[in-house]
Design an enzyme around this catalytic site. Structure first.
Site, PDB file in Angstrom:
ATOM      1  N   ARG A  66     -10.245  -7.984   1.711  1.00  0.00           N
ATOM      2  CA  ARG A  66      -9.207  -7.708   2.751  1.00  0.00           C
ATOM      3  C   ARG A  66      -9.271  -6.193   2.661  1.00  0.00           C
ATOM      4  O   ARG A  66      -9.141  -5.882   4.298  1.00  0.00           O
ATOM      5  CB  ARG A  66      -7.759  -8.355   2.343  1.00  0.00           C
ATOM      6  CG  ARG A  66      -6.463  -7.834   3.208  1.00  0.00           C
ATOM      7  CD  ARG A  66      -5.296  -8.366   2.595  1.00  0.00           C
ATOM      8  NE  ARG A  66      -4.333  -8.077   3.571  1.00  0.00           N
ATOM      9  CZ  ARG A  66      -3.377  -7.410   3.516  1.00  0.00           C
ATOM     10  NH1 ARG A  66      -3.464  -6.163   2.647  1.00  0.00           N
ATOM     11  NH2 ARG A  66      -2.487  -7.266   4.315  1.00  0.00           N
ATOM     12  N   GLN A  78       0.760 -13.354   8.355  1.00  0.00           N
ATOM     13  CA  GLN A  78       1.183 -12.110   7.730  1.00  0.00           C
ATOM     14  C   GLN A  78       0.544 -11.054   8.373  1.00  0.00           C
ATOM     15  O   GLN A  78       0.804  -9.891   8.625  1.00  0.00           O
ATOM     16  CB  GLN A  78       1.205 -12.044   6.315  1.00  0.00           C
ATOM     17  CG  GLN A  78       1.746 -11.084   5.678  1.00  0.00           C
ATOM     18  CD  GLN A  78       0.877 -10.349   4.376  1.00  0.00           C
ATOM     19  OE1 GLN A  78      -0.234  -9.835   5.199  1.00  0.00           O
ATOM     20  NE2 GLN A  78       1.271 -10.094   3.462  1.00  0.00           N
ATOM     21  N   HIS A 124       0.320  -5.702  10.578  1.00  0.00           N
ATOM     22  CA  HIS A 124       1.425  -6.708  10.889  1.00  0.00           C
ATOM     23  C   HIS A 124       1.820  -6.617  12.407  1.00  0.00           C
ATOM     24  O   HIS A 124       2.980  -7.354  12.702  1.00  0.00           O
ATOM     25  CB  HIS A 124       2.587  -6.268   9.944  1.00  0.00           C
ATOM     26  CG  HIS A 124       2.291  -6.529   8.695  1.00  0.00           C
ATOM     27  ND1 HIS A 124       1.943  -7.514   7.960  1.00  0.00           N
ATOM     28  CD2 HIS A 124       2.314  -5.494   7.591  1.00  0.00           C
ATOM     29  CE1 HIS A 124       1.702  -7.523   6.642  1.00  0.00           C
ATOM     30  NE2 HIS A 124       1.711  -6.096   6.500  1.00  0.00           N
ATOM     31  N   GLN A 139       0.959  -1.346   0.241  1.00  0.00           N
ATOM     32  CA  GLN A 139       0.083   0.138  -0.103  1.00  0.00           C
ATOM     33  C   GLN A 139       0.777   1.258  -0.034  1.00  0.00           C
ATOM     34  O   GLN A 139       1.916   1.106   0.504  1.00  0.00           O
ATOM     35  CB  GLN A 139      -1.015  -0.018   1.254  1.00  0.00           C
ATOM     36  CG  GLN A 139      -2.237   0.551   1.063  1.00  0.00           C
ATOM     37  CD  GLN A 139      -3.304   0.358   2.262  1.00  0.00           C
ATOM     38  OE1 GLN A 139      -3.322  -0.870   2.532  1.00  0.00           O
ATOM     39  NE2 GLN A 139      -4.025   1.341   2.734  1.00  0.00           N
ATOM     40  N   SER A 176       3.723  -7.261   1.848  1.00  0.00           N
ATOM     41  CA  SER A 176       2.492  -7.072   2.723  1.00  0.00           C
ATOM     42  C   SER A 176       1.406  -7.160   1.888  1.00  0.00           C
ATOM     43  O   SER A 176       1.143  -8.532   1.025  1.00  0.00           O
ATOM     44  CB  SER A 176       2.431  -5.516   3.106  1.00  0.00           C
ATOM     45  OG  SER A 176       1.200  -5.497   4.044  1.00  0.00           O
ATOM     46  N   LEU A 177       0.526  -6.189   1.256  1.00  0.00           N
ATOM     47  CA  LEU A 177      -0.759  -6.319   0.429  1.00  0.00           C
ATOM     48  C   LEU A 177      -0.235  -7.174  -1.011  1.00  0.00           C
ATOM     49  O   LEU A 177      -0.886  -7.961  -1.465  1.00  0.00           O
ATOM     50  CB  LEU A 177      -1.063  -5.109  -0.097  1.00  0.00           C
ATOM     51  CG  LEU A 177      -1.769  -5.086  -1.600  1.00  0.00           C
ATOM     52  CD1 LEU A 177      -3.016  -5.600  -1.337  1.00  0.00           C
ATOM     53  CD2 LEU A 177      -2.157  -3.543  -1.759  1.00  0.00           C
TER      54      LEU A 177
END
Length: 303
Positions: free
Chosen positions: A118, A247, A198, A11, A93-94
């Site tokens: 999500r 994650q 996270h 992101q 991440s994403l």
């Protein structure tokens, strides 16, 4: 023999009108794929915001995540049509969710449906926390400082050797930014995010996501995924779901991820998605790796 990897950004690389820009650049067949993706999303507002929304609207996790992922998925599809296939994939991440399509775990439609869901789940999470980037200290030094602070504050994104992101309770984080500077950090920058992503505070959100996973048709991995939290090579569908669950409240070990790719013979990485954030990080981790940015259709034409 040198190998290729695809990596996918997280992101922060979204911009106003990005959906419309991509749609206008692709061919008619790809336009149909994008139309099909949007027709399968539960939230009809996503398309409007991706095509016509303001920068402020795009900052909302609910829209930012599918906006970035749309680029990653469609540009991956076009890369593969040009005959470029990776031996490994990874995402920040994403980006780990975007990698599901590249790895053959979910179809392009299901990948986008899951990411849109999500984004919705994370934007509605009532978790009071925040994040900050700590520059100029090693990850070990950041971890040590966090361990001596009362309250929840954790190292969560190991972005490059001298840049680690911390997350935790908002009040704890805000009260201790100066502590990192006093201990030698060059900068301690609060991040404009809606939660302590996270960190262990996100565990309840992970439970919601875990239930959501049951709504998709998961395949075993065709192209190994380097896991964010462990850097293990994921090859089974259950391993992927377990990683995505962990994650949510576990670290993004990006430095270790790039080192893992290098250890496995990767000499060329395609960053697939908007922006060049990962290219910058990779150069500070391993200068010997060639990075090619595929951030729009024009990038593809230049290959």
């Amino acid at each position: 023999m040198s190998k290729i990897a695809f990596v996918f950004p997280g992101q922060g690389t979204q911009f106003a009108g990005m959906g419309k820009k991509l749609y206008e650049e692709v061919n008619e067949e790809t336009k149909k794929s994008i139309d099909e993706i949007f027709s399968n999303l539960e939230n009809e507002e996503v398309k409007r915001v991706l095509f016509e929304g303001t920068d402020e609207e795009l900052k909302n996790t609910k829209f930012a995540q599918p906006a970035i992922a749309l680029y990653s998925v469609i540009l991956t599809k076009l890369l593969k049509e040009k005959g470029i296939e990776p031996e490994f994939v990874a995402g920040h991440s994403l980006g780990e969710y975007s990698s599901l399509y590249a790895a053959g775990v979910l179809s392009e439609i299901e990948t986008m449906k899951l990411i849109a869901k999500r984004g919705d789940i994370m934007s509605n999470a009532k978790v009071d926390g925040s994040m900050a980037a700590i520059l100029g200290l090693s990850a070990t030094e950041v971890e040590e400082i966090c361990s001596n602070i009362d309250g929840v504050i954790e190292a969560v994104n190991y972005n490059e050797p001298k840049q680690t992101v911390v997350a935790g309770e908002r009040s704890v984080l805000e009260a201790n930014l100066e502590t990192f500077k006093e201990k030698g950090a060059r900068r301690a920058l609060p991040l404009a995010v809606s939660g302590p992503f996270h960190s262990s505070l996100m565990k309840p959100v992970a439970e919601v996501l875990k239930k959501e996973f049951d709504n998709y048709n998961w395949n075993d991995v065709k192209t190994p995924i380097v896991a964010n939290t462990t850097t293990n090579l994921l090859v089974k569908a259950d391993e992927v779901k377990d990683e995505l669950y962990h994650q949510t409240f576990g670290p993004v070990k990006w430095v270790d991820t790039i080192n893992k790719l290098a250890e496995n013979g990767v000499t060329k990485i395609y960053e697939v998605g908007p922006g060049k954030v990962l290219a910058g990080l990779i150069k500070k981790i391993d200068k010997s790796i060639e990075v090619i940015n595929i951030e729009n259709v024009e990038s593809l034409e230049n290959i």
